[in-house]
Design a protein around this motif. Structure first.
Motif, PDB file in Angstrom:
ATOM      1  N   GLY A 109       0.830  -1.197   0.000  1.00  0.00           N
ATOM      2  CA  GLY A 109       0.000   0.000   0.000  1.00  0.00           C
ATOM      3  C   GLY A 109       0.861   1.242   0.000  1.00  0.00           C
ATOM      4  O   GLY A 109       2.086   1.175   0.020  1.00  0.00           O
ATOM      5  N   PRO A 110       0.193   2.401   0.002  1.00  0.00           N
ATOM      6  CA  PRO A 110       0.938   3.657  -0.032  1.00  0.00           C
ATOM      7  C   PRO A 110       1.619   3.926   1.318  1.00  0.00           C
ATOM      8  O   PRO A 110       1.203   3.432   2.355  1.00  0.00           O
ATOM      9  CB  PRO A 110      -0.147   4.697  -0.320  1.00  0.00           C
ATOM     10  N   GLY A 111       2.648   4.706   1.248  1.00  0.00           N
ATOM     11  CA  GLY A 111       3.323   5.128   2.470  1.00  0.00           C
ATOM     12  C   GLY A 111       4.385   4.154   2.928  1.00  0.00           C
ATOM     13  O   GLY A 111       4.463   3.023   2.456  1.00  0.00           O
ATOM     14  N   PRO A 112       5.191   4.609   3.865  1.00  0.00           N
ATOM     15  CA  PRO A 112       6.283   3.769   4.376  1.00  0.00           C
ATOM     16  C   PRO A 112       5.763   2.639   5.255  1.00  0.00           C
ATOM     17  O   PRO A 112       4.722   2.766   5.892  1.00  0.00           O
ATOM     18  CB  PRO A 112       7.132   4.749   5.185  1.00  0.00           C
ATOM     19  N   GLN A 113       6.481   1.565   5.251  1.00  0.00           N
ATOM     20  CA  GLN A 113       6.135   0.410   6.079  1.00  0.00           C
ATOM     21  C   GLN A 113       7.065   0.370   7.290  1.00  0.00           C
ATOM     22  O   GLN A 113       8.226   0.738   7.193  1.00  0.00           O
ATOM     23  CB  GLN A 113       6.281  -0.884   5.279  1.00  0.00           C
ATOM     24  N   MET A 114       6.551  -0.130   8.393  1.00  0.00           N
ATOM     25  CA  MET A 114       7.379  -0.289   9.579  1.00  0.00           C
ATOM     26  C   MET A 114       8.267  -1.512   9.390  1.00  0.00           C
ATOM     27  O   MET A 114       7.789  -2.555   8.948  1.00  0.00           O
ATOM     28  CB  MET A 114       6.499  -0.488  10.820  1.00  0.00           C
ATOM     29  N   PRO A 115       9.554  -1.395   9.718  1.00  0.00           N
ATOM     30  CA  PRO A 115      10.417  -2.576   9.624  1.00  0.00           C
ATOM     31  C   PRO A 115      10.045  -3.579  10.716  1.00  0.00           C
ATOM     32  O   PRO A 115       9.590  -3.209  11.789  1.00  0.00           O
ATOM     33  CB  PRO A 115      11.819  -2.007   9.836  1.00  0.00           C
ATOM     34  N   CYS A 116      10.234  -4.847  10.428  1.00  0.00           N
ATOM     35  CA  CYS A 116       9.899  -5.919  11.359  1.00  0.00           C
ATOM     36  C   CYS A 116      11.195  -6.558  11.838  1.00  0.00           C
ATOM     37  O   CYS A 116      11.956  -7.105  11.037  1.00  0.00           O
ATOM     38  CB  CYS A 116       9.019  -6.949  10.655  1.00  0.00           C
ATOM     39  N   HIS A 117      11.461  -6.469  13.120  1.00  0.00           N
ATOM     40  CA  HIS A 117      12.718  -6.940  13.694  1.00  0.00           C
ATOM     41  C   HIS A 117      12.787  -8.467  13.754  1.00  0.00           C
ATOM     42  O   HIS A 117      11.830  -9.117  14.175  1.00  0.00           O
ATOM     43  CB  HIS A 117      12.912  -6.346  15.093  1.00  0.00           C
ATOM     44  N   ILE A 118      13.913  -9.016  13.339  1.00  0.00           N
ATOM     45  CA  ILE A 118      14.136 -10.465  13.343  1.00  0.00           C
ATOM     46  C   ILE A 118      14.567 -10.884  14.742  1.00  0.00           C
ATOM     47  O   ILE A 118      15.596 -10.436  15.241  1.00  0.00           O
ATOM     48  CB  ILE A 118      15.200 -10.866  12.303  1.00  0.00           C
ATOM     49  N   ALA A 119      13.781 -11.743  15.383  1.00  0.00           N
ATOM     50  CA  ALA A 119      14.097 -12.230  16.729  1.00  0.00           C
ATOM     51  C   ALA A 119      15.001 -13.456  16.684  1.00  0.00           C
ATOM     52  O   ALA A 119      15.892 -13.604  17.516  1.00  0.00           O
ATOM     53  CB  ALA A 119      12.815 -12.557  17.496  1.00  0.00           C
ATOM     54  N   SER A 120      14.751 -14.359  15.711  1.00  0.00           N
ATOM     55  CA  SER A 120      15.583 -15.561  15.622  1.00  0.00           C
ATOM     56  C   SER A 120      15.723 -16.020  14.176  1.00  0.00           C
ATOM     57  O   SER A 120      14.858 -15.763  13.346  1.00  0.00           O
ATOM     58  CB  SER A 120      15.016 -16.694  16.483  1.00  0.00           C
ATOM     59  N   ILE A 121      16.841 -16.691  13.929  1.00  0.00           N
ATOM     60  CA  ILE A 121      17.151 -17.266  12.624  1.00  0.00           C
ATOM     61  C   ILE A 121      17.467 -18.733  12.848  1.00  0.00           C
ATOM     62  O   ILE A 121      18.295 -19.070  13.696  1.00  0.00           O
ATOM     63  CB  ILE A 121      18.375 -16.567  11.990  1.00  0.00           C
ATOM     64  N   ARG A 122      16.774 -19.610  12.108  1.00  0.00           N
ATOM     65  CA  ARG A 122      17.024 -21.056  12.214  1.00  0.00           C
ATOM     66  C   ARG A 122      17.113 -21.641  10.814  1.00  0.00           C
ATOM     67  O   ARG A 122      16.238 -21.422   9.984  1.00  0.00           O
ATOM     68  CB  ARG A 122      15.898 -21.722  13.000  1.00  0.00           C
TER      69      ARG A 122
END
Length: 144
Positions: A109-122
């Protein structure tokens, strides 16, 4: 212990398939978790993905190569992830780090998106995951 978790996940998934057809995001997330290794600090990333799957609003699987994939669990819900047309990952020196880097949702959609923080990587066992998915498809076909 890992085999027990995989067996339980498979049973739950097969029951879900038998009762509803397709897996929902929560069921797919459990299947991916069953085939994921232990959490690691980071993963190698050269700026492009081979593919990705959303697994609800707080997790996704990313393929860095056709035979290499990772389960990324986020620190909270990621707005519009289930509806995203594309995603990006922040990185530093060719590495994506848990608790530091972010998933960037694009095209919702229009406008900036909030970044989503990565808690874990597997890291995912891609061969085992594909075999389980094939078994599920066969079970669905037999139910019909």
């Amino acid at each position: 212990m890992k085999r027990l978790i995989v067996a339980v996940a498979m049973c739950l998934t097969l029951v879900a398939c038998a009762t509803g057809g397709r897996l929902d995001s929560a069921e797919r997330l459990e299947l991916y978790r069953a085939h994921a290794g232990p959490p690691q600090q980071d993963m190698q990333f050269f700026g492009s993905l081979n593919g990705w799957n959303e697994l609800g609003d707080s997790a996704l699987a990313v393929w860095t190569r056709p035979s290499e994939a990772y389960l990324l669990e986020l620190s909270g819900p990621c707005q519009d992830l289930p509806y995203a047309q594309a995603i990006g990952l922040s990185s530093q020196s060719g590495r994506v780090s848990a608790r530091f880097d972010k998933v960037l949702v694009r095209g919702t959609g229009p406008g900036p998106q909030m970044p989503c923080h990565i808690a874990s990587i597997r890291k995912l066992d891609v061969k085992a995951l594909r075999a389980s998915e094939q078994e599920l498809r066969q079970a669905q076909a037999e139910e019909r």
